[in-house]
Design an enzyme around this catalytic site. Structure first.
Site, mmCIF file in Angstrom:
data_model
loop_
_atom_site.group_PDB
_atom_site.id
_atom_site.type_symbol
_atom_site.label_atom_id
_atom_site.label_comp_id
_atom_site.label_asym_id
_atom_site.label_seq_id
_atom_site.Cartn_x
_atom_site.Cartn_y
_atom_site.Cartn_z
ATOM 1 N N CYS A 197 0.818 -1.226 0.000
ATOM 2 C CA CYS A 197 0.000 0.000 0.000
ATOM 3 C C CYS A 197 0.847 1.268 0.000
ATOM 4 O O CYS A 197 0.776 2.069 -0.932
ATOM 5 C CB CYS A 197 -0.932 0.014 1.221
ATOM 6 S SG CYS A 197 -2.301 -1.161 1.109
ATOM 7 N N ILE A 198 1.630 1.466 1.043
ATOM 8 C CA ILE A 198 2.271 2.760 1.259
ATOM 9 C C ILE A 198 3.260 3.137 0.152
ATOM 10 O O ILE A 198 3.310 4.292 -0.260
ATOM 11 C CB ILE A 198 2.930 2.807 2.652
ATOM 12 C CG1 ILE A 198 1.840 2.677 3.726
ATOM 13 C CG2 ILE A 198 3.697 4.111 2.848
ATOM 14 C CD1 ILE A 198 2.363 2.608 5.134
#
Length: 364
Positions: A197-198
């Site tokens: 995600c990040i």
């Protein structure tokens, strides 16, 4: 039950789309998985069905990409015949305090009726559902969450580089700053940015903004800093070996931990793969240990050898030139590692409580 037969959807009342949304090598969003699902799903959309996209993506994907495909078959009308919404996945793997059930779930519908139906579905399983006015708001909320983390991690990673140049212990600086009870949130540096995600989601937002002639400068700068951390880490390994009168070329280096975060078995986008790629290119003889990942999976974008996790015996640790701590799993006995390894480069401050043989430990 699990099935790979899309025809089973003809009998389903509700569908949740949870497919990967990676980046291409060029840094552009790869929505091929979402497109594939939408193409397979569209022929089975029927009256009363609710469809919720959970894959993280840029604002507008649900309305601009999925909705037209679902309307291609049968002439069904969204908000009347079928219902479409976006609700981002928010679970933090490895946590036991905040799980799927009690983490608030944001939902935004294509129409108010879509929101109402999707909310009724999710409320049956989750403690808290947070309705928002549109699918775009829900899509943007997830990107804000992960962009906030990515930028703050980039800031503290740059702080680690600055402290290294100034000869100051960044870990002590962070702990001192964290004593402030207001106005400060603790973030920790590392050997790179990992997870599915990040490192990826903010770049979806940056890409989308380029289509409206806007440059997301914070995102681009943070990404630049975070992507330099593996090279910074390898330089610290090289410096530590030099002080022991050894070259990185030919050195036996054990990478400790290849999961993207501690205590999980997920290696996606783990900085350990970039570290291994750089170490191998410099001539290091690589090995790794990870209690959660017994063999190295094949990872696109990275050229790493197919290795199996090595058993960390005293003799094996002693035979190495350097142990590089990349992921600080709770299963590791740091006193044991430091006792038998001739040199430890610690990117996670995992050895902070080891009191013996501090001369063996080098912080990165």
């Amino acid at each position: 039950k699990a099935t790979s037969d899309f025809s089973a959807l003809s009998e389903m009342d509700a569908v949740s789309i949870c497919v990967p949304t990676p980046l291409r090598k060029t840094g552009d969003p790869d929505l091929s998985f979402i497109v594939s699902v939408a193409n397979s799903l569209k022929q089975y959309v029927h009256p009363g069905m609710v469809i919720v996209l959970e894959s993280t993506t840029y604002p507008g994907t649900t309305r601009e990409l999925i909705l037209p495909k679902l309307c291609e078959e049968g002439g069904l009308e969204v908000g009347r015949d079928f219902f479409l919404a976006f609700s981002p996945e928010r679970v933090d793997p490895g946590r036991e305090d905040w799980t799927t059930i009690n983490t608030p779930k944001v939902i935004g519908g294509i129409t108010p009726q879509c929101l109402e139906v999707a909310q009724a579905w999710y409320c049956q399983a989750l403690q808290t559902v947070v309705p928002v006015s549109s699918a775009e708001v829900a899509e943007m909320a997830k990107l804000l969450e992960n962009t906030f983390r990515m930028i703050n991690i980039g800031m503290v990673n740059e702080m680690a580089i600055m402290c290294d140049r100034l000869g100051v212990d960044v870990w002590e600086v962070i702990e001192a700053a964290a004593t402030k009870p207001f106005g400060f949130m603790k973030f920790l540096p590392g050997p790179g940015l990992g997870g599915h995600c990040i490192p990826i989601d903010p770049l979806y937002l940056s890409w989308k903004l380029k289509t409206v002639n806007y440059s997301a400068r914070f995102i681009e700068l943070a990404s630049e800093i975070n992507t330099t951390m593996p090279r910074f880490t390898v330089s610290k390994v090289q410096d530590a070996l030099n002080l022991h009168k050894k070259a990185l070329n030919g050195a036996r280096v054990l990478v400790l931990g290849v999961a993207y975060k501690k205590d999980v078995d997920d290696p996606r986008e783990s900085p350990s793969f970039k570290l291994m790629e750089l170490l191998q290119a410099a001539g290091a003889v690589l090995s790794y240990n990870d209690p959660h990942i017994p063999t190295l999976p094949s990872m696109r974008h990275y050229k790493v050898p197919r290795l199996a996790s090595e058993a960390m015996t005293p003799d094996y640790l002693a035979s190495l030139d350097c142990v590089l701590i990349a992921t600080d799993h709770s299963a590791y006995d740091w006193d044991f590692v430091v006792r038998y390894a001739p040199l430890v480069v610690d990117t996670r401050n995992a050895t902070k409580d080891v009191t013996q043989m501090r001369h063996k430990i080098w912080k990165a």
